[in-house]
Motif scaffolding. Structure first.
Motif, PDB file in Angstrom:
ATOM      1  N   VAL A 164      49.434  53.493  41.095  1.00 24.23           N
ATOM      2  CA  VAL A 164      48.389  52.525  41.174  1.00 24.23           C
ATOM      3  C   VAL A 164      48.738  52.080  38.997  1.00 24.23           C
ATOM      4  N   GLU A 200      44.386  51.322  49.961  1.00 26.72           N
ATOM      5  CA  GLU A 200      43.366  50.668  49.296  1.00 26.72           C
ATOM      6  C   GLU A 200      42.307  51.501  48.617  1.00 26.72           C
ATOM      7  N   VAL A 215      37.923  49.151  40.240  1.00 28.41           N
ATOM      8  CA  VAL A 215      39.854  48.458  40.079  1.00 28.41           C
ATOM      9  C   VAL A 215      39.035  47.367  40.962  1.00 28.41           C
ATOM     10  N   SER A 216      40.064  46.410  41.071  1.00 28.88           N
ATOM     11  CA  SER A 216      40.128  45.509  42.324  1.00 28.88           C
ATOM     12  C   SER A 216      41.145  45.101  42.286  1.00 28.88           C
ATOM     13  N   GLU A 217      40.997  43.318  42.994  1.00 31.16           N
ATOM     14  CA  GLU A 217      41.950  42.367  43.479  1.00 31.16           C
ATOM     15  C   GLU A 217      43.958  43.999  42.852  1.00 31.16           C
ATOM     16  N   ILE A 218      43.742  44.416  44.304  1.00 32.16           N
ATOM     17  CA  ILE A 218      44.501  45.340  44.335  1.00 32.16           C
ATOM     18  C   ILE A 218      45.580  45.140  44.972  1.00 32.16           C
ATOM     19  N   ASN A 219      47.032  44.749  44.572  1.00 31.20           N
ATOM     20  CA  ASN A 219      48.720  44.609  45.326  1.00 31.20           C
ATOM     21  C   ASN A 219      49.707  45.079  44.997  1.00 31.20           C
ATOM     22  N   PHE A 236      50.394  50.092  44.071  1.00 25.98           N
ATOM     23  CA  PHE A 236      50.151  49.188  43.669  1.00 25.98           C
ATOM     24  C   PHE A 236      49.611  49.011  41.965  1.00 25.98           C
ATOM     25  N   ALA A 238      46.356  47.625  40.024  1.00 24.25           N
ATOM     26  CA  ALA A 238      45.458  47.304  40.191  1.00 24.25           C
ATOM     27  C   ALA A 238      44.651  46.442  39.126  1.00 24.25           C
ATOM     28  N   THR A 240      40.797  45.915  36.038  1.00 25.45           N
ATOM     29  CA  THR A 240      39.352  46.639  36.314  1.00 25.45           C
ATOM     30  C   THR A 240      38.958  45.457  35.394  1.00 25.45           C
TER      31      THR A 240
END
Length: 305
Positions: A164, A200, A215-219, A236, A238, A240
């Motif tokens: 990531v 995820e 972390v969020s908005e994992i792509n 991925f 992500a 933070t």
């Protein structure tokens, strides 16, 4: 801050048809080997010439040997195999690792070598039955091992691992350095997926454990095999919102650094930053984030460890 587009990853090339329907046809495999193209593999290295993998016509190597010749597939009516040497027959060849030559190979040859190394590594490390401990034989052109005693079939394993690229809202990226790496070598964060865990959830856990941030908005960005020895890297990015919490875990990761694009360019120039190999997912994620000029500005020393 636009998300990174799906990546075209170097080791994910697949131009050869694996032709699974031919693996059970021993007559085909024997005849195809004679006219086919064969890679030579010994102790984690391929026979090479001028940094390209060497292909030998099967007939020059003698008859097809079902226990050490593994079928890789076909392309344009040509069959491809790997001969897995358990002992070096002679020293007529130069041998190099996939890490050394991967950046110089065509898409076809990348796909073949990744497949070949994955098979060879698995056969080398799994000679016996995991159920009864008995001996196993290679069957189906190298795709399976079968126990001589209980007839159970065993298949090559692949270990899933996430990797990531962590960014903050200022579009900086966070890189870490493991204790076992050379000085100045930094990379993205990665770890193996545990039983019962989604990709995820693994991203959130690994980044939290190694770097301390949420972390969020994992792509999702892509995936590629990493046969050192048997991983599949799932990539991925992500975001933070807690960059101030960033800290190394002190166990696996001993140092972390935030980078802007200007920071990274300067660090490459003054040799205070070593990036991962060109063929790695980490390097491709960093280049995609950096954008225009990456192939010029980020050229410097690189390391796989």
């Amino acid at each position: 801050m636009a998300p990174i587009k799906p990546l075209k990853l170097p080791l994910a090339a697949a131009e050869v048809d694996r032709a699974a329907h031919l693996r059970s046809d021993e007559k085909y495999l024997s005849s195809a080997f004679s006219d086919g193209q064969v890679l030579i593999f010994f102790e984690e290295k391929f026979a090479v010439i001028n940094d390209q993998v060497l292909f030998l016509k099967g007939s020059t190597l003698g008859a097809y040997q079902s226990q050490t010749d593994y079928f890789l597939g076909t392309k344009d009516s040509t069959a491809f195999f790997i001969r897995h040497l358990v002992a070096e027959v002679d020293n007529q060849f130069e041998y190099k690792t996939l890490r050394q030559i991967g950046a110089f190979l065509s898409a076809r040859d990348i796909g073949l070598t990744v497949h070949a190394q994955g098979l060879a590594n698995w056969h080398q490390k799994h000679p016996r039955c995991s159920i009864c401990g008995g001996a196993t034989n290679v069957v189906l052109g190298g795709a399976v091992r079968k126990c001589v005693d209980d007839q159970s079939e065993h298949y090559p394993r692949t270990d899933s691992a996430i990797i990531v690229l962590v960014k903050d809202i200022q579009d900086r990226i966070l890189l870490g350095r493991q204790k076992v790496w050379p000085k100045h070598r930094f990379s993205t964060f990665a770890g193996f997926v545990e039983p019962g865990e989604s990709f995820e959830n693994c991203v959130v856990r690994e980044v939290g454990e190694e770097a301390g941030v949420q972390v969020s908005e994992i792509n999702y960005l892509g995936s590629q095999p990493w046969p050192f020895p048997a991983s599949l890297m799932i990539a991925f990015e992500a975001i933070t919102n807690t960059p101030q919490l960033a800290r190394p875990d002190g166990d696996e990761i001993e140092e972390i650094r935030w980078f802007t694009r200007a920071d990274m360019k300067a660090a490459i120039a003054d040799k205070s930053l070593i990036l991962p190999l060109e063929i790695s997912v980490a390097r491709q994620m960093i280049k995609a984030w950096y954008g225009t000029g990456a192939d010029i500005d980020l050229v410097g020393e690189e390391s796989w460890r």
